[in-house]
Design a protein around this motif. Sequence first.
Motif, PDB file in Angstrom:
ATOM      1  N   LEU A 238       0.822  -1.206   0.000  1.00  0.00           N
ATOM      2  CA  LEU A 238       0.000   0.000   0.000  1.00  0.00           C
ATOM      3  C   LEU A 238       0.859   1.260   0.000  1.00  0.00           C
ATOM      4  O   LEU A 238       0.631   2.183  -0.786  1.00  0.00           O
ATOM      5  N   SER A 239       1.850   1.303   0.879  1.00  0.00           N
ATOM      6  CA  SER A 239       2.634   2.530   1.052  1.00  0.00           C
ATOM      7  C   SER A 239       3.814   2.655   0.105  1.00  0.00           C
ATOM      8  O   SER A 239       4.287   3.764  -0.160  1.00  0.00           O
ATOM      9  N   HIS A 240       4.321   1.544  -0.447  1.00  0.00           N
ATOM     10  CA  HIS A 240       5.530   1.604  -1.274  1.00  0.00           C
ATOM     11  C   HIS A 240       5.371   0.986  -2.661  1.00  0.00           C
ATOM     12  O   HIS A 240       6.180   1.284  -3.540  1.00  0.00           O
ATOM     13  N   GLY A 241       4.381   0.127  -2.855  1.00  0.00           N
ATOM     14  CA  GLY A 241       4.307  -0.596  -4.123  1.00  0.00           C
ATOM     15  C   GLY A 241       3.147  -0.247  -5.030  1.00  0.00           C
ATOM     16  O   GLY A 241       3.259  -0.350  -6.258  1.00  0.00           O
ATOM     17  N   ALA A 242       2.026   0.179  -4.465  1.00  0.00           N
ATOM     18  CA  ALA A 242       0.821   0.369  -5.266  1.00  0.00           C
ATOM     19  C   ALA A 242       0.987   1.433  -6.340  1.00  0.00           C
ATOM     20  O   ALA A 242       0.543   1.255  -7.480  1.00  0.00           O
ATOM     21  N   LEU A 243       1.624   2.546  -6.010  1.00  0.00           N
ATOM     22  CA  LEU A 243       1.772   3.633  -6.973  1.00  0.00           C
ATOM     23  C   LEU A 243       2.580   3.189  -8.190  1.00  0.00           C
ATOM     24  O   LEU A 243       2.174   3.436  -9.338  1.00  0.00           O
ATOM     25  N   LEU A 244       3.709   2.532  -7.963  1.00  0.00           N
ATOM     26  CA  LEU A 244       4.535   2.098  -9.087  1.00  0.00           C
ATOM     27  C   LEU A 244       3.846   0.991  -9.883  1.00  0.00           C
ATOM     28  O   LEU A 244       3.827   1.019 -11.116  1.00  0.00           O
ATOM     29  N   ALA A 245       3.263   0.003  -9.185  1.00  0.00           N
ATOM     30  CA  ALA A 245       2.609  -1.109  -9.872  1.00  0.00           C
ATOM     31  C   ALA A 245       1.466  -0.618 -10.756  1.00  0.00           C
ATOM     32  O   ALA A 245       1.344  -1.002 -11.932  1.00  0.00           O
ATOM     33  N   LYS A 246       0.636   0.251 -10.216  1.00  0.00           N
ATOM     34  CA  LYS A 246      -0.526   0.727 -10.971  1.00  0.00           C
ATOM     35  C   LYS A 246      -0.128   1.731 -12.041  1.00  0.00           C
ATOM     36  O   LYS A 246      -0.803   1.843 -13.073  1.00  0.00           O
ATOM     37  N   SER A 247       0.964   2.457 -11.841  1.00  0.00           N
ATOM     38  CA  SER A 247       1.458   3.366 -12.880  1.00  0.00           C
ATOM     39  C   SER A 247       2.000   2.573 -14.065  1.00  0.00           C
ATOM     40  O   SER A 247       1.808   2.954 -15.222  1.00  0.00           O
ATOM     41  N   CYS A 248       2.703   1.476 -13.782  1.00  0.00           N
ATOM     42  CA  CYS A 248       3.199   0.613 -14.859  1.00  0.00           C
ATOM     43  C   CYS A 248       2.029   0.018 -15.651  1.00  0.00           C
ATOM     44  O   CYS A 248       2.058  -0.041 -16.883  1.00  0.00           O
ATOM     45  N   GLN A 249       0.995  -0.417 -14.941  1.00  0.00           N
ATOM     46  CA  GLN A 249      -0.196  -0.941 -15.600  1.00  0.00           C
ATOM     47  C   GLN A 249      -0.881   0.147 -16.428  1.00  0.00           C
ATOM     48  O   GLN A 249      -1.310  -0.087 -17.565  1.00  0.00           O
ATOM     49  N   ALA A 250      -0.965   1.348 -15.869  1.00  0.00           N
ATOM     50  CA  ALA A 250      -1.596   2.465 -16.570  1.00  0.00           C
ATOM     51  C   ALA A 250      -0.839   2.821 -17.851  1.00  0.00           C
ATOM     52  O   ALA A 250      -1.444   3.202 -18.856  1.00  0.00           O
ATOM     53  N   ALA A 251       0.491   2.698 -17.831  1.00  0.00           N
ATOM     54  CA  ALA A 251       1.287   2.972 -19.030  1.00  0.00           C
ATOM     55  C   ALA A 251       0.923   2.019 -20.155  1.00  0.00           C
ATOM     56  O   ALA A 251       0.875   2.393 -21.334  1.00  0.00           O
ATOM     57  N   MET A 252       0.623   0.765 -19.809  1.00  0.00           N
ATOM     58  CA  MET A 252       0.191  -0.210 -20.808  1.00  0.00           C
ATOM     59  C   MET A 252      -1.208   0.131 -21.330  1.00  0.00           C
ATOM     60  O   MET A 252      -1.485   0.000 -22.521  1.00  0.00           O
ATOM     61  N   GLU A 253      -2.071   0.581 -20.459  1.00  0.00           N
ATOM     62  CA  GLU A 253      -3.420   0.973 -20.859  1.00  0.00           C
ATOM     63  C   GLU A 253      -3.382   2.155 -21.828  1.00  0.00           C
ATOM     64  O   GLU A 253      -4.139   2.193 -22.795  1.00  0.00           O
ATOM     65  N   LEU A 264       1.423  -8.101 -16.436  1.00  0.00           N
ATOM     66  CA  LEU A 264       2.874  -8.276 -16.309  1.00  0.00           C
ATOM     67  C   LEU A 264       3.546  -6.987 -15.834  1.00  0.00           C
ATOM     68  O   LEU A 264       4.446  -7.021 -14.983  1.00  0.00           O
ATOM     69  N   ALA A 265       3.106  -5.858 -16.375  1.00  0.00           N
ATOM     70  CA  ALA A 265       3.676  -4.577 -15.959  1.00  0.00           C
ATOM     71  C   ALA A 265       3.369  -4.305 -14.492  1.00  0.00           C
ATOM     72  O   ALA A 265       4.226  -3.827 -13.736  1.00  0.00           O
ATOM     73  N   TYR A 266       2.152  -4.617 -14.089  1.00  0.00           N
ATOM     74  CA  TYR A 266       1.738  -4.447 -12.692  1.00  0.00           C
ATOM     75  C   TYR A 266       2.594  -5.316 -11.773  1.00  0.00           C
ATOM     76  O   TYR A 266       3.073  -4.853 -10.723  1.00  0.00           O
ATOM     77  N   GLU A 267       2.796  -6.568 -12.165  1.00  0.00           N
ATOM     78  CA  GLU A 267       3.579  -7.488 -11.345  1.00  0.00           C
ATOM     79  C   GLU A 267       5.021  -7.019 -11.218  1.00  0.00           C
ATOM     80  O   GLU A 267       5.630  -7.135 -10.146  1.00  0.00           O
ATOM     81  N   TYR A 268       5.571  -6.480 -12.297  1.00  0.00           N
ATOM     82  CA  TYR A 268       6.942  -5.986 -12.227  1.00  0.00           C
ATOM     83  C   TYR A 268       7.036  -4.857 -11.203  1.00  0.00           C
ATOM     84  O   TYR A 268       7.916  -4.863 -10.332  1.00  0.00           O
ATOM     85  N   GLY A 269       6.149  -3.887 -11.303  1.00  0.00           N
ATOM     86  CA  GLY A 269       6.178  -2.758 -10.366  1.00  0.00           C
ATOM     87  C   GLY A 269       5.978  -3.193  -8.932  1.00  0.00           C
ATOM     88  O   GLY A 269       6.636  -2.683  -8.016  1.00  0.00           O
ATOM     89  N   LYS A 270       5.085  -4.144  -8.735  1.00  0.00           N
ATOM     90  CA  LYS A 270       4.800  -4.638  -7.384  1.00  0.00           C
ATOM     91  C   LYS A 270       6.024  -5.311  -6.780  1.00  0.00           C
ATOM     92  O   LYS A 270       6.449  -4.984  -5.658  1.00  0.00           O
ATOM     93  N   HIS A 271       6.601  -6.260  -7.490  1.00  0.00           N
ATOM     94  CA  HIS A 271       7.717  -7.031  -6.932  1.00  0.00           C
ATOM     95  C   HIS A 271       8.994  -6.193  -6.821  1.00  0.00           C
ATOM     96  O   HIS A 271       9.778  -6.378  -5.881  1.00  0.00           O
ATOM     97  N   LEU A 272       9.187  -5.255  -7.752  1.00  0.00           N
ATOM     98  CA  LEU A 272      10.343  -4.371  -7.644  1.00  0.00           C
ATOM     99  C   LEU A 272      10.253  -3.530  -6.379  1.00  0.00           C
ATOM    100  O   LEU A 272      11.234  -3.375  -5.643  1.00  0.00           O
ATOM    101  N   SER A 273       9.074  -2.996  -6.102  1.00  0.00           N
ATOM    102  CA  SER A 273       8.889  -2.155  -4.918  1.00  0.00           C
ATOM    103  C   SER A 273       9.092  -2.941  -3.630  1.00  0.00           C
ATOM    104  O   SER A 273       9.737  -2.459  -2.696  1.00  0.00           O
ATOM    105  N   LEU A 274       8.531  -4.142  -3.564  1.00  0.00           N
ATOM    106  CA  LEU A 274       8.689  -4.961  -2.363  1.00  0.00           C
ATOM    107  C   LEU A 274      10.146  -5.374  -2.169  1.00  0.00           C
ATOM    108  O   LEU A 274      10.655  -5.376  -1.041  1.00  0.00           O
TER     109      LEU A 274
END
Length: 384
Positions: A238-253, A264-274
């Motif tokens: 919530l505090s460190h991963g959601a913004l990057l994960a959802k921004s990566c997904q939004a870039a694909m959209e 896949l873009a969402y998963e990359y942002g999520k796991h990178l942040s964690l």
Amino acid sequence: MTLIGCRLSCIGLLNRGQRNIHMFSNTAPSNWNKVVSDAEKIVGYPTSFMSLRCLLSDELSNVAMHVRKLVGTKHPLLNTARGFIYDSRNNLQMRGLVVLLMSKAAGPSQNTASDLISQDMVCGIYPSQRNLAEITELIHTAFLVHRGVVNLKEWTNSDGPLKDMQFGNKMAVLSGDFLLANACTGLAQLKNTKVLGLISSAIGDLVQGIYHEMPNSLEENSLTEDINMVTWEERTFLSHGALLAKSCQAAMELAKHDKDAQRLAYEYGKHLSLGHKLNSDLQPFMKSGSADGETFSLDSAPVVLHRQIIGQKRWRHQLQQAKTIGRQMDYAKLRSTIKLEGGVTSTMDLCRFHSSKALESIQRFPSSKARSALENIASAVTNF
């Protein structure tokens, strides 16, 4: 002038002090700097961020001037401003940079929409995706500033004059709101309801994550709330991963990619942040020498895993053993105790897991320099 130069001139603080905030840094500066530098070249040095226009505005220049009044106090807003100067060389644009790299790695979709045909791609990235990257940075910066609000109930004379601390709180709220308002304006201008929903939900996630991070007393943090790693990951996302994960997904959209590419873009942002947060939590336990006097959060990943391994009863006993005669916590002694168990090594393993999951996600995209840069960034978080 680059975005970095703009931040330097606007904040205008010459006292650099020690680094007090870690926005997206790594423990191996030379390696991390090279990874970031190479990645910036691939996306064409994104200096047209909306942040640049905001930080050059009269309003924020005035804010920077007023921040100087906090020099000599311990108000966190001053440390945040120092961090913009000290860390900006390789940290401030990291989230936006990842969004741009993701956009370039995916490229245009096979079913390009008519509204995208008229957009001129620069370095393989649509203008709307660049706008999204700058919006992501603005939101992140706004929340960094908002985190500088002090709980005046815990104020002491050593922190600085009460009127200065109150003034700092007002500046943190108003300047953070100013940045967030500009981000929301830019978000509306993208004219994409799905992207609007994604980033709006990320802002909500940030608020919820910061609520969970609100500092409690040592006793409350360490004894009354038995946080496990499932809870830790949920709150950290919530505090460190959601913004990057959802921004990566939004870039694909924005490029009209299908749901699989968005996932896949969402998963990359999520796991990178964690993975990055796990790396950051490890640092107090990896350093030696001067680190003995360094404090660390009792809700950091190595501590949470340590507590799970030894059980809550033993953890309470260890806390009592680490307290000094004045009931202050001896963090050096507690650190040594924690390092004897498996919490630190388990955290390192978990960090490697998230790095590998991020690599697995990005390797589904076509081979390119942008994909290689994203792979290098994911690998860099395992540099302990």
